[in-house]
Design a protein around this motif. Structure first.
Motif, PDB file in Angstrom:
ATOM      1  N   ILE A 137      -2.288   1.820 -10.001  1.00 61.39           N
ATOM      2  CA  ILE A 137      -3.363   2.636  -9.470  1.00 61.39           C
ATOM      3  C   ILE A 137      -3.798   3.601 -10.562  1.00 61.39           C
ATOM      4  O   ILE A 137      -2.971   4.198 -11.260  1.00 61.39           O
ATOM      5  CB  ILE A 137      -2.931   3.395  -8.189  1.00 61.39           C
ATOM      6  CG1 ILE A 137      -4.104   4.208  -7.624  1.00 61.39           C
ATOM      7  CG2 ILE A 137      -1.711   4.270  -8.419  1.00 61.39           C
ATOM      8  CD1 ILE A 137      -3.837   4.790  -6.230  1.00 61.39           C
ATOM      9  N   ASN A 138      -5.097   3.721 -10.748  1.00 61.26           N
ATOM     10  CA  ASN A 138      -5.629   4.591 -11.787  1.00 61.26           C
ATOM     11  C   ASN A 138      -5.383   6.060 -11.460  1.00 61.26           C
ATOM     12  O   ASN A 138      -5.049   6.424 -10.327  1.00 61.26           O
ATOM     13  CB  ASN A 138      -7.132   4.363 -11.941  1.00 61.26           C
ATOM     14  CG  ASN A 138      -7.445   3.150 -12.781  1.00 61.26           C
ATOM     15  OD1 ASN A 138      -7.020   3.054 -13.929  1.00 61.26           O
ATOM     16  ND2 ASN A 138      -8.197   2.207 -12.213  1.00 61.26           N
ATOM     17  N   ALA A 139      -5.564   6.904 -12.463  1.00 59.71           N
ATOM     18  CA  ALA A 139      -5.576   8.346 -12.231  1.00 59.71           C
ATOM     19  C   ALA A 139      -6.745   8.684 -11.328  1.00 59.71           C
ATOM     20  O   ALA A 139      -7.784   8.014 -11.361  1.00 59.71           O
ATOM     21  CB  ALA A 139      -5.695   9.084 -13.557  1.00 59.71           C
ATOM     22  N   GLN A 140      -6.585   9.723 -10.510  1.00 58.33           N
ATOM     23  CA  GLN A 140      -7.635  10.169  -9.593  1.00 58.33           C
ATOM     24  C   GLN A 140      -8.270   8.972  -8.881  1.00 58.33           C
ATOM     25  O   GLN A 140      -9.434   8.651  -9.065  1.00 58.33           O
ATOM     26  CB  GLN A 140      -8.710  10.957 -10.345  1.00 58.33           C
ATOM     27  CG  GLN A 140      -8.244  12.309 -10.862  1.00 58.33           C
ATOM     28  CD  GLN A 140      -9.380  13.088 -11.459  1.00 58.33           C
ATOM     29  OE1 GLN A 140      -9.721  12.894 -12.621  1.00 58.33           O
ATOM     30  NE2 GLN A 140      -9.975  13.972 -10.683  1.00 58.33           N
ATOM     31  N   ALA A 141      -7.453   8.332  -8.064  1.00 61.13           N
ATOM     32  CA  ALA A 141      -7.911   7.106  -7.407  1.00 61.13           C
ATOM     33  C   ALA A 141      -7.309   6.972  -6.028  1.00 61.13           C
ATOM     34  O   ALA A 141      -6.215   7.448  -5.762  1.00 61.13           O
ATOM     35  CB  ALA A 141      -7.546   5.888  -8.258  1.00 61.13           C
ATOM     36  N   ILE A 142      -8.062   6.293  -5.158  1.00 57.12           N
ATOM     37  CA  ILE A 142      -7.566   5.908  -3.842  1.00 57.12           C
ATOM     38  C   ILE A 142      -7.641   4.390  -3.758  1.00 57.12           C
ATOM     39  O   ILE A 142      -8.609   3.775  -4.235  1.00 57.12           O
ATOM     40  CB  ILE A 142      -8.362   6.583  -2.703  1.00 57.12           C
ATOM     41  CG1 ILE A 142      -7.782   6.190  -1.329  1.00 57.12           C
ATOM     42  CG2 ILE A 142      -9.849   6.277  -2.783  1.00 57.12           C
ATOM     43  CD1 ILE A 142      -8.343   7.024  -0.191  1.00 57.12           C
ATOM     44  N   GLN A 143      -6.593   3.787  -3.215  1.00 63.92           N
ATOM     45  CA  GLN A 143      -6.544   2.331  -3.085  1.00 63.92           C
ATOM     46  C   GLN A 143      -6.236   1.941  -1.650  1.00 63.92           C
ATOM     47  O   GLN A 143      -5.490   2.627  -0.950  1.00 63.92           O
ATOM     48  CB  GLN A 143      -5.445   1.728  -3.965  1.00 63.92           C
ATOM     49  CG  GLN A 143      -5.803   1.503  -5.390  1.00 63.92           C
ATOM     50  CD  GLN A 143      -4.729   0.764  -6.159  1.00 63.92           C
ATOM     51  OE1 GLN A 143      -3.673   0.421  -5.617  1.00 63.92           O
ATOM     52  NE2 GLN A 143      -4.981   0.517  -7.441  1.00 63.92           N
ATOM     53  N   THR A 144      -6.828   0.820  -1.243  1.00 63.49           N
ATOM     54  CA  THR A 144      -6.377   0.129  -0.036  1.00 63.49           C
ATOM     55  C   THR A 144      -5.830  -1.218  -0.475  1.00 63.49           C
ATOM     56  O   THR A 144      -6.512  -1.983  -1.165  1.00 63.49           O
ATOM     57  CB  THR A 144      -7.503  -0.080   0.977  1.00 63.49           C
ATOM     58  OG1 THR A 144      -8.047   1.192   1.348  1.00 63.49           O
ATOM     59  CG2 THR A 144      -6.983  -0.784   2.223  1.00 63.49           C
ATOM     60  N   ILE A 145      -4.598  -1.497  -0.086  1.00 62.83           N
ATOM     61  CA  ILE A 145      -3.948  -2.762  -0.397  1.00 62.83           C
ATOM     62  C   ILE A 145      -3.784  -3.527   0.914  1.00 62.83           C
ATOM     63  O   ILE A 145      -3.180  -3.017   1.856  1.00 62.83           O
ATOM     64  CB  ILE A 145      -2.576  -2.540  -1.054  1.00 62.83           C
ATOM     65  CG1 ILE A 145      -2.732  -1.655  -2.293  1.00 62.83           C
ATOM     66  CG2 ILE A 145      -1.892  -3.859  -1.386  1.00 62.83           C
ATOM     67  CD1 ILE A 145      -1.445  -0.995  -2.725  1.00 62.83           C
ATOM     68  N   ILE A 146      -4.329  -4.714   0.970  1.00 63.94           N
ATOM     69  CA  ILE A 146      -4.245  -5.531   2.182  1.00 63.94           C
ATOM     70  C   ILE A 146      -3.217  -6.637   1.971  1.00 63.94           C
ATOM     71  O   ILE A 146      -3.333  -7.425   1.018  1.00 63.94           O
ATOM     72  CB  ILE A 146      -5.608  -6.153   2.546  1.00 63.94           C
ATOM     73  CG1 ILE A 146      -6.638  -5.060   2.818  1.00 63.94           C
ATOM     74  CG2 ILE A 146      -5.474  -7.066   3.770  1.00 63.94           C
ATOM     75  CD1 ILE A 146      -6.299  -4.155   3.971  1.00 63.94           C
ATOM     76  N   ILE A 147      -2.221  -6.660   2.833  1.00 63.81           N
ATOM     77  CA  ILE A 147      -1.221  -7.719   2.824  1.00 63.81           C
ATOM     78  C   ILE A 147      -1.539  -8.634   3.991  1.00 63.81           C
ATOM     79  O   ILE A 147      -1.519  -8.210   5.151  1.00 63.81           O
ATOM     80  CB  ILE A 147       0.200  -7.142   2.977  1.00 63.81           C
ATOM     81  CG1 ILE A 147       0.469  -6.086   1.901  1.00 63.81           C
ATOM     82  CG2 ILE A 147       1.257  -8.267   2.910  1.00 63.81           C
ATOM     83  CD1 ILE A 147       1.766  -5.323   2.115  1.00 63.81           C
ATOM     84  N   LYS A 148      -1.866  -9.878   3.690  1.00 58.31           N
ATOM     85  CA  LYS A 148      -2.244 -10.827   4.741  1.00 58.31           C
ATOM     86  C   LYS A 148      -1.013 -11.285   5.529  1.00 58.31           C
ATOM     87  O   LYS A 148       0.039 -11.500   4.945  1.00 58.31           O
ATOM     88  CB  LYS A 148      -2.964 -12.020   4.129  1.00 58.31           C
ATOM     89  CG  LYS A 148      -4.291 -11.666   3.472  1.00 58.31           C
ATOM     90  CD  LYS A 148      -5.324 -11.215   4.491  1.00 58.31           C
ATOM     91  CE  LYS A 148      -6.683 -11.040   3.840  1.00 58.31           C
ATOM     92  NZ  LYS A 148      -7.704 -10.592   4.801  1.00 58.31           N
TER      93      LYS A 148
END
Length: 494
Positions: free
Chosen positions: A483-494
């Motif tokens: 994940i980058n600096a100053q970042a928000i992530q959504t990770i989808i696990i199927k």
């Protein structure tokens, strides 16, 4: 005997092969928004460091059921959409409600006018009209109702609407004013019928209202704009003896949410609302706002409210970057700690520490994650659309919205806030269950939810200036991402 030995040989060989087999890596989709320019961008390649933050998902730990995420239909937003070209109007609504967009599932609107209206108005303007013979929602038919209907047409799964009054008509109040004052006792029954009339009128327009808050900000707002005051006991008495029975008698199946203001007073309100079975009967939950602080989530207050009524809703019904004029097409500002709120200038000395400068993106991401991790089941933003001034607003109470428009030139700006909200609303769907996790890094904010289709949404927020590697583990499988600096992530696990 030979057959027996041969069988033992096969069994041992199988076990040896099983021990050598490695679990399949987790199959994930990763979407990121970041200060370096990602905007809900799907990532497929990662530059990972040697040391990784461990995030373990614990699906057997289950918490609240998610009601939804979204924003608010206001006269300000709707009137601006009316001024936009057809393509941009449709594009904005698609971005909020369409399958290609944020897929908002929980929304709010105002009953009668609010500060983000073009003027003061009530659906019952005739003084002394206790039977509400002149009740009319005509004021909403030019803007709010068309906006809601157009959103409904674009939404595949539909969305819930919570409606909130800022005030009763002035003639029902002890100060005969739009601002401040209290509901006169002789008009309690009329005001309860007002809610019922509103439900009927909107139903005639093909719009169902899922829930009400009894009063927006019952503690008041220094009488700056539409308001009406209740104590916790007064509101509970009104719900218990007037509003609840009236809606029930008229056959309305609608949620009633109490309070609807900042979290620092939450304990005293839920104590009154849920004092016993009689006071609790007609309450379906508690509504809250975030304006008591630019960084504090008040987890203890949220946990207390849940423990007081674990079977009731706890919904964040309003939040925005307040007391700021939007920065037009300047993404970097939304990631920097330069914004100030009302408390920067006006907070009492003992509360001033709760209102430092902040980055708008950080405030949103931290609050939504903090709310989810402390039993909140719905989270609603304020205005969906505002102009470059931060209005229109009859009181000139300028604020920021995720989408800013210039109607004179038919231009649209999707701020970074829009993408932050989409990380939650698009991927955590109504009916999802928040589930458990363990993280080795307290500076990486995490929340996890399992959707009804079995997919798992992991939200990560890294507000630091250094990127991080993350080892995500579910059962025996894992995957390492970055994940980058100053970042928000959504990770989808199927």
């Amino acid at each position: 005997m030979k057959v027996f030995k041969y069988g033992i040989y096969i069994l041992i060989t199988f076990l040896m092969l099983s021990c050598d087999e490695k679990p399949e890596p987790l199959q994930v989709e990763v979407f990121e928004s970041s200060a370096n320019g990602n905007k809900l961008t799907r990532l497929t390649e990662f530059s990972t460091a040697v040391e990784a933050v461990d995030v373990k998902i614990i699906p057997e730990e289950k918490f609240q059921t998610i009601t939804g995420f979204g924003g608010s239909f206001t006269e300000a937003s709707a009137s601006l959409l009316n001024q936009m070209g057809k393509a941009n109007r449709t594009g904005i609504l698609e971005a909020y409600f369409g399958e290609s967009g944020a897929r908002y599932s929980l929304t709010r609107t105002h009953m009668n006018s609010c500060d983000f209206s073009l003027s003061n108005y009530s659906y019952a303007p005739v003084e002394g009209d206790i039977e509400l013979k002149n009740f009319s929602i005509e004021e909403d038919k030019d803007d709010i109702i068309p906006m809601i209907k157009d959103a409904m047409a674009l939404s595949k799964d539909g969305f819930k609407i919570i409606s909130s009054p800022w005030t009763a008509p002035p003639w029902m109040k002890d100060n005969n004013d739009w601002r401040g004052g209290k509901l006169l006792p002789e008009y309690r029954a009329t005001w309860a019928q007002f809610f019922s009339k509103y439900l009927d009128a909107y139903k005639e327009q093909g719009i169902g209202i899922w829930g009400f808050t009894v009063e927006n900000e019952p503690l008041g707002n220094d009488n700056n704009w539409e308001s009406m005051h209740f104590t916790a006991e007064e509101m509970t008495d009104f719900v218990q003896n007037d509003l609840g029975p009236t809606l029930e008698a008229n056959g309305h199946d609608v949620k009633i949410l109490g309070y609807d203001q900042n979290r620092e007073h939450l304990k005293e309100w839920v104590d009154a609302m849920y004092a016993n079975e009689e006071t609790s009967k007609y309450y379906d939950g508690t509504a809250i706002h975030w304006y008591a602080s630019t960084y504090e989530v008040f987890p203890d207050a949220l946990q207390y409210a849940h423990d007081k009524a674990p079977d009731k809703h706890l919904i964040q019904t309003e939040a925005c970057v307040d007391a700021e004029i939007p920065k037009w097409k300047e993404d970097a500002w939304y990631w920097k700690k330069e914004a100030t709120d009302w408390g920067w200038d006006w907070a009492p000395e003992e509360d001033r520490h709760l209102h430092p400068k902040y980055a708008p993106v950080n405030r949103y991401a931290r609050d939504i994650i903090g709310c989810l991790n402390n039993w909140v089941d719905g989270w609603i933003d304020w205005n969906m659309v505002l102009d470059k001034q931060g209005g229109p607003n009859w009181f000139k109470n300028w604020c920021v919205a995720p989408v800013i428009v210039d109607p004179n030139n038919d231009e649209v700006y999707f701020t970074p806030i829009y993408y932050v909200l989409s990380h939650f609303s698009r991927f955590i769907r109504p009916g999802a269950k928040r589930i458990g996790f363990e993280s080795s890094d307290s500076n990486l904010l995490v929340t996890v939810a399992e959707n009804l289709d079995g997919s798992i949404a992991v939200i990560l927020f890294n507000e630091g200036n250094v990127g991080k590697s993350v080892r995500l583990t579910l059962g025996e499988s894992n995957v390492v991402i970055a994940i980058n600096a100053q970042a928000i992530q959504t990770i989808i696990i199927k």
